[in-house]
Write a protein that holds these residues in place. Sequence first.
Motif, PDB file in Angstrom:
ATOM      1  N   GLN A  40       0.810  -1.212   0.000  1.00  0.00           N
ATOM      2  CA  GLN A  40       0.000   0.000   0.000  1.00  0.00           C
ATOM      3  C   GLN A  40       0.847   1.267   0.000  1.00  0.00           C
ATOM      4  O   GLN A  40       0.360   2.340  -0.354  1.00  0.00           O
ATOM      5  N   GLN A  48      -7.685   2.471  -4.942  1.00  0.00           N
ATOM      6  CA  GLN A  48      -8.959   1.766  -4.792  1.00  0.00           C
ATOM      7  C   GLN A  48      -8.782   0.392  -4.153  1.00  0.00           C
ATOM      8  O   GLN A  48      -9.758  -0.211  -3.697  1.00  0.00           O
ATOM      9  N   LEU A  49      -7.543  -0.120  -4.131  1.00  0.00           N
ATOM     10  CA  LEU A  49      -7.283  -1.420  -3.506  1.00  0.00           C
ATOM     11  C   LEU A  49      -6.920  -1.296  -2.029  1.00  0.00           C
ATOM     12  O   LEU A  49      -6.750  -2.310  -1.349  1.00  0.00           O
ATOM     13  N   LEU A  52      -9.204  -3.231   0.481  1.00  0.00           N
ATOM     14  CA  LEU A  52      -9.036  -4.680   0.386  1.00  0.00           C
ATOM     15  C   LEU A  52      -7.746  -5.120   1.063  1.00  0.00           C
ATOM     16  O   LEU A  52      -7.743  -6.080   1.848  1.00  0.00           O
ATOM     17  N   PHE A  53      -6.638  -4.423   0.772  1.00  0.00           N
ATOM     18  CA  PHE A  53      -5.349  -4.816   1.352  1.00  0.00           C
ATOM     19  C   PHE A  53      -5.316  -4.550   2.850  1.00  0.00           C
ATOM     20  O   PHE A  53      -4.688  -5.301   3.603  1.00  0.00           O
ATOM     21  N   TRP A  55      -7.823  -4.826   4.825  1.00  0.00           N
ATOM     22  CA  TRP A  55      -8.614  -5.880   5.452  1.00  0.00           C
ATOM     23  C   TRP A  55      -7.899  -7.224   5.410  1.00  0.00           C
ATOM     24  O   TRP A  55      -7.982  -8.016   6.355  1.00  0.00           O
ATOM     25  N   CYS A  56      -7.185  -7.505   4.328  1.00  0.00           N
ATOM     26  CA  CYS A  56      -6.569  -8.831   4.131  1.00  0.00           C
ATOM     27  C   CYS A  56      -5.193  -8.964   4.759  1.00  0.00           C
ATOM     28  O   CYS A  56      -4.800 -10.073   5.157  1.00  0.00           O
TER      29      CYS A  56
END
Length: 272
Positions: A40, A48-49, A52-53, A55-56
Amino acid sequence: MTQLSSSPRIAEVRTKSTRLSSLDGWRAVSIIFVLGNHCQYAWGFPPQLDPLFTWCFEGNLGVRFFFVISGFLITWLMLVEYEKNGRVSLYHFYVRRALRILPVYIAFLCVLLGLQMFTGFSQSTKEWIGNLTFTTDFIEATWTSGHLWSLAVEEQFYLLWPIVFVLCGNLDPLRRSMLILTIPIFLAPIARVVSYLHLAPEILRPLFLRFSFFNCFDSLAIGCMSAIVFAHGQTGGYPRSRPILMAFVGAILILISFGSIPRRLRRSCCNL
């Protein structure tokens, strides 16, 4: 050490490698967490990712995995050495650690020095002292060398635990070791609360920074205790573990502790 000679797992390595292949999988999980988290911050990473990153991939959880693995592996190797030789050589332990860590570490510091001499990169004298003394976890370092905090925590662990382990070996090793290892498990959460709420007086503030040794040493202690249980769990000294029950109880404790944190502090707790 008490009951070492009757440990079936340690006896298995007398003629085999001390490498525990199962740890490689946990190392992989740790690496994926850390790399995913740091993606990140890479130049050109699609914003926009980010959700997701985030959270994962929990990078700090991955580092704590590494701490547990380190505590487990170092303690396991000392147990094996004691089984084979009747003693643990602190001299050989520190020589092995130095040969494994210092060459690459010194090379990295040389790169930083070259950048400071020939580019616009610069870091303070305090940061250099922290880098050179493995105390970066007790200072507020910049991004470039701030990542050395985790290695500083490891080195401080390497300095303390083998000495405690040897002293326990001359007394009542297993039970005394387990008793000593409960201390960081109880103290580290208190240290984290002090850090979150900024309760430490100014003179003690470095001891309670976000990545301080005292905020993290429970992970190392859990690894050490796990190695002792793993080596001696079938000798009668400790009860056999029940993985499903332990996993369930662990999940419940995590949910209870997380749910009890005020919402305004929850984000900072996750980022530790």
